[in-house]
Each structure stands twice: as structure tokens, then as C-alpha cells.
Design an enzyme around this catalytic site. Structure first.
Site, PDB file in Angstrom:
ATOM      1  N   ASP A 123      59.262  48.187  51.864  1.00 49.01           N
ATOM      2  CA  ASP A 123      58.003  47.902  51.175  1.00 49.01           C
ATOM      3  C   ASP A 123      57.146  49.156  51.249  1.00 49.01           C
ATOM      4  O   ASP A 123      57.443  50.085  52.007  1.00 49.01           O
ATOM      5  CB  ASP A 123      57.275  46.733  51.854  1.00 49.01           C
ATOM      6  CG  ASP A 123      55.936  46.439  51.197  1.00 49.01           C
ATOM      7  OD1 ASP A 123      55.882  46.449  49.948  1.00 49.01           O
ATOM      8  OD2 ASP A 123      54.937  46.234  51.911  1.00 49.01           O
ATOM      9  N   SER A 124      56.075  49.159  50.477  1.00 48.37           N
ATOM     10  CA  SER A 124      55.152  50.288  50.523  1.00 48.37           C
ATOM     11  C   SER A 124      54.379  50.324  51.843  1.00 48.37           C
ATOM     12  O   SER A 124      53.789  51.342  52.177  1.00 48.37           O
ATOM     13  CB  SER A 124      54.171  50.180  49.356  1.00 48.37           C
ATOM     14  OG  SER A 124      53.553  48.910  49.383  1.00 48.37           O
ATOM     15  N   CYS A 170      58.791  44.991  48.010  1.00 51.98           N
ATOM     16  CA  CYS A 170      57.565  45.382  47.316  1.00 51.98           C
ATOM     17  C   CYS A 170      57.664  44.972  45.843  1.00 51.98           C
ATOM     18  O   CYS A 170      58.573  45.400  45.139  1.00 51.98           O
ATOM     19  CB  CYS A 170      57.417  46.898  47.430  1.00 51.98           C
ATOM     20  SG  CYS A 170      55.986  47.539  46.571  1.00 51.98           S
ATOM     21  N   GLU A 175      44.752  43.644  54.661  1.00 50.85           N
ATOM     22  CA  GLU A 175      44.951  44.687  55.679  1.00 50.85           C
ATOM     23  C   GLU A 175      43.808  44.717  56.684  1.00 50.85           C
ATOM     24  O   GLU A 175      43.986  45.120  57.823  1.00 50.85           O
ATOM     25  CB  GLU A 175      45.135  46.047  55.004  1.00 50.85           C
ATOM     26  CG  GLU A 175      46.296  45.994  54.039  1.00 50.85           C
ATOM     27  CD  GLU A 175      47.246  47.150  54.129  1.00 50.85           C
ATOM     28  OE1 GLU A 175      46.832  48.206  54.603  1.00 50.85           O
ATOM     29  OE2 GLU A 175      48.399  46.976  53.716  1.00 50.85           O
ATOM     30  N   CYS A 188      52.743  39.639  44.843  1.00 51.44           N
ATOM     31  CA  CYS A 188      52.459  40.815  45.669  1.00 51.44           C
ATOM     32  C   CYS A 188      52.699  40.415  47.119  1.00 51.44           C
ATOM     33  O   CYS A 188      52.374  39.294  47.525  1.00 51.44           O
ATOM     34  CB  CYS A 188      51.005  41.242  45.476  1.00 51.44           C
ATOM     35  SG  CYS A 188      50.496  42.549  46.598  1.00 51.44           S
ATOM     36  N   HIS A 216      51.274  40.940  49.815  1.00 48.60           N
ATOM     37  CA  HIS A 216      50.153  40.546  50.670  1.00 48.60           C
ATOM     38  C   HIS A 216      49.607  39.148  50.363  1.00 48.60           C
ATOM     39  O   HIS A 216      48.951  38.539  51.191  1.00 48.60           O
ATOM     40  CB  HIS A 216      48.994  41.536  50.517  1.00 48.60           C
ATOM     41  CG  HIS A 216      49.276  42.891  51.092  1.00 48.60           C
ATOM     42  ND1 HIS A 216      50.323  43.669  50.680  1.00 48.60           N
ATOM     43  CD2 HIS A 216      48.623  43.602  52.049  1.00 48.60           C
ATOM     44  CE1 HIS A 216      50.304  44.814  51.349  1.00 48.60           C
ATOM     45  NE2 HIS A 216      49.284  44.797  52.187  1.00 48.60           N
TER      46      HIS A 216
HETATM   47  N1  DGL Z   1      53.696  46.000  48.343  1.00 49.77           N
HETATM   48  C1  DGL Z   1      52.862  46.014  47.153  1.00 49.77           C
HETATM   49  C2  DGL Z   1      53.332  44.919  46.198  1.00 49.77           C
HETATM   50  O1  DGL Z   1      53.962  43.959  46.578  1.00 49.77           O
HETATM   51  C3  DGL Z   1      51.408  45.823  47.495  1.00 49.77           C
HETATM   52  C4  DGL Z   1      50.788  47.008  48.195  1.00 49.77           C
HETATM   53  C5  DGL Z   1      50.827  48.268  47.346  1.00 49.77           C
HETATM   54  O2  DGL Z   1      50.095  48.370  46.345  1.00 49.77           O
HETATM   55  O3  DGL Z   1      51.595  49.148  47.682  1.00 49.77           O
HETATM   56  O4  DGL Z   1      53.095  45.028  45.022  1.00 49.77           O
END
Ligand code: DGL
Length: 272
Positions: free
Chosen positions: A2-3, A65, A150, A182, A184
Site C-alpha cells: 500500500d502507499s 492500495c 491518520e 480507499c 482508510h
Molecule cells: N492507499 C490509498 C488508497 O487506497 C489511500 C492513501 C493514498 O492516497 O495514498 O487509495
């Protein structure tokens, strides 16, 4: 991969569904967020992330992600031989199975919404399931949700206010199914659920991904059946301290192995 930390919602679901598997998690915390970046940049990052994991000897990769799933899945499948599961397909299929009034909402980052990938995937999934694509999909970017999570603001008055503003259009559209597109957003499930009201089903892609991960490994005969204890390893591209704090909150468990690494240049070593 993931990011950043958000993909831990997917890891948590995968570990619950597949407790015998060892999971290696990469959070590209130095370059998060991906959700505000261009396709070319997201593709490059995703390829480097995948190459890092392949070097660790993984048997499959879950692209946890949503933004990377929406923007980079074709490049990943073109460049590497390991099986990839992106969060997009399972989320879209779960939404197509759930809707009754054929009105589905998708909330995600700006990049994911701009790509139109969820809309296409939901239409395709609905067609596969029902033989017709008479389903309406409404999309909304919710950029403030990621920083709220976050900062641990998952059930605060600020979170409720932001949710009310972002989701007003979804309420007007009378959707009966909302995809949390997403990483989060599952952590805001309570607030999003209360804002949307009881009649709206929330699709948490994490659970759908865990189920499809199990199916994919089972079909390939690659499920771990050994008696050896499983082991999770966590890698981040920026300092481990912040990740550690948020991750333990998301997982409600201590992290085993956590290490800061560099992923730059890994694509050169491993792409076809
Ligand atoms: N992991 C990203 C997503 O699921 C969210 C956080 C980001 O923008 O990197 O889209």
C-alpha cells in the site's frame, strides 16, 4: 503493498481469513499519498513496490492500495509474472451482488475517482452477474478522509462534519450500496454508516479481498498447509516510528518484524 498504513485494513482481513499464511507488508510511507498523484508516477511507484516484494519471494501480491489498483494494475500484470489481486475487482463484485435498487456509490481518492476504474469494474461485474448493465454508479472523491484517519480522528465531531459534507450528494442520489474505495475508509465505517443511514450497505473491500485471496490460492493449490508458525514482516520506506504508532492502532496487535527500506530502483532488477 500500500502507499502507507491504510493497507493494514486489508492485511488485517487477510490474516483473519488465512491465519496460516505469512504476510509481507510494504507501506510506501515516504511517498504517500498516491491519491493526489498522476498516473505515470503511481505506476512507477507501484512497479517499484511490487519488485521489492517479488525480491522477498512472495507467491502472490495483493495490491491493497485502491489508487494503485485503479492506476497501475495493467502495468503490474504486464511487467511481472506473479499473480496480482487488486482491491478493485473484489470490491466491485461485492457491490454488484449487494445492490437491490441498482444505484451504487463509490467514495475514494481523487486519482481513483478520476480514473473511472471502479465505475467500469462495477458495470462489468454487474453484467457478469445479471447479464445486463443497467446499474447506475455515482462517484465522490473524499480527500480529507485519509488525513483524518491518520490523525486518529475516526469518530470525532470533525469526522462527522466532513462526512456530512462529502456524502450529501450520495444521500440525495438514493443509493443503497456504498463502496469504501480507499484503504482508510473502513476505519471511518461508523461515521460513514451513521451519515448514510440504515438502508445503505457499506462495501468494505478488505473483506472481499481476503475472501478472493483465499480462493485464488486455493485454486492454484498454493495455500499454506504446513505446521510452521506464520510470520508477518512489515517494511516501510520512511521512518518506522510513526507507522508503528498508527499500525498498532489499526491492527490492535503488536507488530512483529518492522524495518525501514528503500524501494527505488528495484524495478530495474525484476521487471520482465
Ligand atoms: N492507499 C490509498 C488508497 O487506497 C489511500 C492513501 C493514498 O492516497 O495514498 O487509495
Amino acid at each position: 503493498f500500500d502507499s502507507g498504513v491504510g493497507g493494514l485494513t486489508v492485511l488485517r482481513a487477510v490474516r483473519e481469513r488465512l491465519p496460516r499464511e505469512s504476510v509481507i507488508y510494504l507501506g510506501d510511507t515516504a511517498r504517500v499519498p498516491y491519491g493526489t498523484k498522476s498516473r505515470a508516477t503511481i505506476e512507477r511507484y507501484a512497479i517499484e513496490d511490487a519488485a521489492f516484494l517479488i525480491e522477498k519471494g512472495v507467491k502472490m501480491i495483493v495490491v491493497a492500495c485502491n489508487t494503485a489498483s485503479a492506476m497501475a494494475r495493467e502495468s503490474l500484470r504486464r511487467d511481472f509474472n506473479v499473480p496480482f489481486l487488486t482491491v478493485l475487482g473484489p470490491g466491485a463484485r461485492a457491490a454488484a451482488r449487494t445492490t437491490r435498487n441498482k444505484r451504487i456509490g463509490v467514495i475514494a481518492t481523487e486519482a481513483t475517482i478520476e480514473s473511472g476504474a471502479y465505475e467500469r469494474a462495477i458495470h462489468e461485474a454487474y453484467r457478469d452477474l445479471n447479464g445486463e448493465s443497467e446499474v447506475e454508479v455515482f462517484s465522490q472523491a473524499c480527500p480529507l478522509f485519509v488525513p483524518l484517519v491518520e490523525e486518529g480522528e475516526t469518530e470525532s465531531p470533525i469526522a462527522r462534519l466532513v462526512a456530512k459534507q462529502y456524502l450529501a450528494s450520495m444521500r440525495e442520489r438514493k443509493i443503497d450500496t456504498l463502496v469504501l474505495g480507499c484503504t482508510h475508509y473502513p476505519l471511518l465505517k461508523t461515521v460513514i454508516g451513521e451519515t448514510m443511514g440504515e438502508g445503505v450497505m457499506l462495501i468494505d473491500s478488505a473483506e472481499a479481498v481476503a475472501e478472493e485471496t483465499a480462493q485464488l490460492l486455493e485454486r492454484a493449490g498454493r495455500l499454506d498447509t504446513s505446521d510452521e508458525p506464520n510470520e508477518s514482516q512489515f517494511y516501510v520506506t520512511d521512518s518506522a516510528a510513526r507507522f508503528h504508532r498508527i499500525a498498532e492502532r489499526i491492527l490492535s496487535a503488536p507488530l512483529e518484524h518492522l524495518e525501514a527500506v528503500e524501494v527505488w530502483g528495484h524495478d530495474k532488477l525484476h521487471s520482465n
